[in-house]
Design a protein around this motif. Structure first.
Motif, mmCIF file in Angstrom:
data_model
loop_
_atom_site.group_PDB
_atom_site.id
_atom_site.type_symbol
_atom_site.label_atom_id
_atom_site.label_comp_id
_atom_site.label_asym_id
_atom_site.label_seq_id
_atom_site.Cartn_x
_atom_site.Cartn_y
_atom_site.Cartn_z
ATOM 1 N N GLN A 29 0.823 -1.206 0.000
ATOM 2 C CA GLN A 29 0.000 0.000 0.000
ATOM 3 C C GLN A 29 0.867 1.270 0.000
ATOM 4 O OE1 GLN A 29 -2.871 -0.181 -0.883
ATOM 5 N NE2 GLN A 29 -3.767 -2.089 -0.181
ATOM 6 N N ALA A 30 1.917 1.213 -0.816
ATOM 7 C CA ALA A 30 2.804 2.361 -1.051
ATOM 8 C C ALA A 30 3.570 2.802 0.194
ATOM 9 C CB ALA A 30 2.031 3.535 -1.643
ATOM 10 N N ASP A 31 3.689 1.942 1.164
ATOM 11 C CA ASP A 31 4.438 2.267 2.372
ATOM 12 C C ASP A 31 5.824 1.607 2.291
ATOM 13 O OD1 ASP A 31 4.212 3.288 5.362
ATOM 14 O OD2 ASP A 31 5.172 1.316 5.408
ATOM 15 N N ALA A 32 6.854 2.420 2.340
ATOM 16 C CA ALA A 32 8.214 1.921 2.125
ATOM 17 C C ALA A 32 8.636 0.904 3.180
ATOM 18 C CB ALA A 32 9.198 3.094 2.101
ATOM 19 N N SER A 33 8.334 1.148 4.444
ATOM 20 C CA SER A 33 8.737 0.222 5.499
ATOM 21 C C SER A 33 7.990 -1.110 5.394
ATOM 22 C CB SER A 33 8.516 0.854 6.877
ATOM 23 O OG SER A 33 7.157 1.190 7.068
ATOM 24 N N THR A 34 6.706 -1.042 5.019
ATOM 25 C CA THR A 34 5.937 -2.274 4.811
ATOM 26 C C THR A 34 6.486 -3.052 3.627
ATOM 27 O OG1 THR A 34 3.942 -1.202 5.676
ATOM 28 C CG2 THR A 34 3.627 -3.216 4.399
ATOM 29 N N ASN A 35 6.827 -2.332 2.577
ATOM 30 C CA ASN A 35 7.410 -2.943 1.387
ATOM 31 C C ASN A 35 8.670 -3.732 1.741
ATOM 32 O OD1 ASN A 35 7.700 -3.354 -1.460
ATOM 33 N ND2 ASN A 35 9.141 -1.650 -1.555
ATOM 34 N N THR A 36 9.550 -3.127 2.541
ATOM 35 C CA THR A 36 10.790 -3.788 2.953
ATOM 36 C C THR A 36 10.495 -4.987 3.853
ATOM 37 O OG1 THR A 36 11.995 -1.687 2.826
ATOM 38 C CG2 THR A 36 12.996 -3.453 4.122
ATOM 39 N N ALA A 37 9.544 -4.817 4.761
ATOM 40 C CA ALA A 37 9.216 -5.898 5.703
ATOM 41 C C ALA A 37 8.647 -7.121 4.983
ATOM 42 C CB ALA A 37 8.224 -5.392 6.749
ATOM 43 N N ILE A 38 7.819 -6.897 3.983
ATOM 44 C CA ILE A 38 7.233 -8.015 3.229
ATOM 45 C C ILE A 38 8.336 -8.845 2.586
ATOM 46 C CG2 ILE A 38 5.910 -8.601 1.147
ATOM 47 C CD1 ILE A 38 4.092 -6.182 1.818
ATOM 48 N N MET A 39 9.266 -8.175 1.943
ATOM 49 C CA MET A 39 10.331 -8.915 1.261
ATOM 50 C C MET A 39 11.283 -9.574 2.255
ATOM 51 S SD MET A 39 9.458 -8.875 -1.762
ATOM 52 C CE MET A 39 8.481 -7.948 -2.975
ATOM 53 N N GLY A 40 11.471 -8.950 3.420
ATOM 54 C CA GLY A 40 12.283 -9.585 4.447
ATOM 55 C C GLY A 40 11.653 -10.887 4.926
ATOM 56 N N GLN A 41 10.327 -10.883 5.066
ATOM 57 C CA GLN A 41 9.619 -12.097 5.467
ATOM 58 C C GLN A 41 9.678 -13.146 4.366
ATOM 59 O OE1 GLN A 41 8.215 -12.707 8.614
ATOM 60 N NE2 GLN A 41 8.240 -14.771 7.728
ATOM 61 N N PHE A 42 9.480 -12.708 3.122
ATOM 62 C CA PHE A 42 9.587 -13.638 1.992
ATOM 63 C C PHE A 42 10.952 -14.328 1.984
ATOM 64 C CE2 PHE A 42 6.280 -11.776 -1.239
ATOM 65 C CZ PHE A 42 5.257 -12.205 -0.418
ATOM 66 N N ALA A 43 11.997 -13.581 2.310
ATOM 67 C CA ALA A 43 13.353 -14.141 2.299
ATOM 68 C C ALA A 43 13.509 -15.261 3.311
ATOM 69 C CB ALA A 43 14.370 -13.031 2.578
ATOM 70 N N GLN A 44 12.730 -15.224 4.383
ATOM 71 C CA GLN A 44 12.810 -16.249 5.424
ATOM 72 C C GLN A 44 11.881 -17.433 5.179
ATOM 73 O OE1 GLN A 44 12.395 -14.581 9.418
ATOM 74 N NE2 GLN A 44 13.128 -12.599 8.695
ATOM 75 N N ASP A 45 10.961 -17.288 4.238
ATOM 76 C CA ASP A 45 9.887 -18.269 4.092
ATOM 77 C C ASP A 45 10.193 -19.444 3.168
ATOM 78 O OD1 ASP A 45 8.316 -16.907 5.860
ATOM 79 O OD2 ASP A 45 7.118 -15.874 4.352
ATOM 80 N N LYS A 46 11.392 -19.494 2.621
ATOM 81 C CA LYS A 46 11.781 -20.616 1.756
ATOM 82 C C LYS A 46 10.791 -20.814 0.606
ATOM 83 C CE LYS A 46 15.258 -21.444 4.449
ATOM 84 N NZ LYS A 46 16.626 -21.047 4.040
ATOM 85 N N LEU A 47 10.511 -19.755 -0.091
ATOM 86 C CA LEU A 47 9.578 -19.810 -1.215
ATOM 87 C C LEU A 47 10.271 -20.343 -2.460
ATOM 88 C CD1 LEU A 47 7.968 -16.306 -0.612
ATOM 89 C CD2 LEU A 47 6.904 -18.513 -0.140
ATOM 90 N N ASP A 48 9.478 -20.901 -3.358
ATOM 91 C CA ASP A 48 10.038 -21.393 -4.614
ATOM 92 C C ASP A 48 10.246 -20.267 -5.618
ATOM 93 O OD1 ASP A 48 10.026 -24.393 -4.239
ATOM 94 O OD2 ASP A 48 7.944 -23.927 -3.762
ATOM 95 N N LEU A 49 9.475 -19.186 -5.467
ATOM 96 C CA LEU A 49 9.582 -18.051 -6.385
ATOM 97 C C LEU A 49 8.882 -16.854 -5.773
ATOM 98 C CD1 LEU A 49 9.444 -18.029 -10.189
ATOM 99 C CD2 LEU A 49 7.745 -16.608 -9.042
ATOM 100 N N VAL A 50 9.385 -15.665 -6.085
ATOM 101 C CA VAL A 50 8.762 -14.423 -5.629
ATOM 102 C C VAL A 50 8.425 -13.564 -6.840
ATOM 103 C CG1 VAL A 50 9.158 -12.236 -4.402
ATOM 104 C CG2 VAL A 50 9.897 -14.411 -3.378
#
Length: 335
Positions: A84-105
């Protein structure tokens, strides 16, 4: 046990086995079940930088493309996020994705892609709706990305869009652009617009903003003959404010995407964002199913652009769209 009965039973079992073998080796039905088995379950993280119709269309197009490739039901799970255009939220989402062992982002829009590139190093990252991935420092080059990041660009035909503006408003001398100073994709498009305007005897007047809430005020501050709206997430999110200003000033708005024309801009030559999402899904399938590496996959663009016009919006600002232009438009909006 009766010997003849045993013989008959054995013969029946053999016939059944032969029939099953014949069915399994015949025609396309055996091939299609084999290809379905090749689709292994995957977990995909999707983050949009903000909600607006163009970016929403990318996400829906991506999911549609994945479904068409067999990623349905228990074959795929999505973690859908929106900053939702919030820079800190944007960074936090990708930080969580990095920990989640996803197959693709999948990162939709430039700021989301930049955050993904900074946070995620051990999973493939695809971006979409990114205007200039080299300028955004997402890839080393369009032809050879060189890392774990690649995707699709929504580079729009700014020159053709400015020519369209001149065709619809031949007396126009000045064009106003409201853009977000924090979005590299927007600053690049302002540069392209200035280059195109110079050949059309047009002068660009620009107004930078830092948030969507400033869009209408910035538009009101520009004394111009027309507006041009780039694929700027902050501006497109608050497009209605700019459109209201244009209507009060009786001047046309040339957008950079068809969804903005549907919302009330006058016209554009633009790309279809749902198709862009589907094309991004095709790249995802090559990575997940065929084992291709983002480093070796060139950034892709949609080669065909479509004409979108809004006759009702044009009437509100006193612009008459030629019938021949209406006839060749991919979409004509009448409200």
């Amino acid at each position: 046990m009766n010997v003849s009965r045993v013989g008959k039973l054995a013969a029946g079992l053999m016939a059944t086995a032969l029939l099953a073998t014949a069915c399994g080796s015949s025609g396309g039905s055996g091939d299609s079940s084999g290809s379905a088995d090749e689709v292994k379950p995957v977990k995909i993280g999707i983050s949009q930088y903000v909600s607006h119709p163009s970016l929403d269309a990318v996400t829906e197009g991506f999911k549609k493309g994945m479904k068409d490739a067999g990623y349905t039901g228990d074959k795929v799970s999505y973690d859908l996020q929106n900053a939702q255009a919030d820079a800190s939220t944007n960074t936090a989402i990708m930080g969580q994705f990095a920990q989640d062992k996803l197959d693709l982002v999948l990162a939709v829009a430039t700021p989301a892609a930049q955050a993904a590139a900074q946070s995620i190093t051990d999973a493939p990252v695809l971006f979409s709706a990114v205007t200039d991935p080299v300028e955004a420092k997402l890839v080393k080059s369009v032809e050879a990305p060189g890392g774990n990041v690649t995707g699709t660009s929504d580079k729009n035909p700014v020159k053709e869009q400015m020519e369209l503006l001149k065709e619809l408003a031949p007396d126009a001398k000045t064009v106003g652009i409201v853009y977000s100073s924090g979005e590299v994709n927007s600053t690049v498009q302002v540069k392209w617009a200035k280059e195109a305007a110079a050949d059309l005897d047009l002068k660009i007047k620009e107004k930078a903003i830092s948030a969507s809430s400033e869009v209408q005020q910035a538009a009101q501050a520009l004394d111009v003959d027309a507006y041009y709206v780039p694929t700027d997430n902050a501006v497109v999110s608050a497009l209605e404010g700019l459109l209201q200003t244009a209507q009060s000033k009786k001047i046309p708005v040339i957008a950079a995407d068809g969804e903005s024309v549907k919302r009330g801009a006058t016209a554009t030559y633009g790309i279809n964002y749902e198709k862009l999402g589907v094309q991004t899904a095709d790249m995802a399938v090559k990575i997940l199913k065929d084992g291709e590496k983002p480093a070796d996959m060139p950034v892709e663009t949609l080669t065909d652009v479509e004409l979108y016009v809004n006759t009702a919006a044009a009437k509100k600002v006193g612009v008459k769209i030629p019938q021949e232009m209406i006839d060749k438009a991919a979409e004509v909006y009448k409200k």
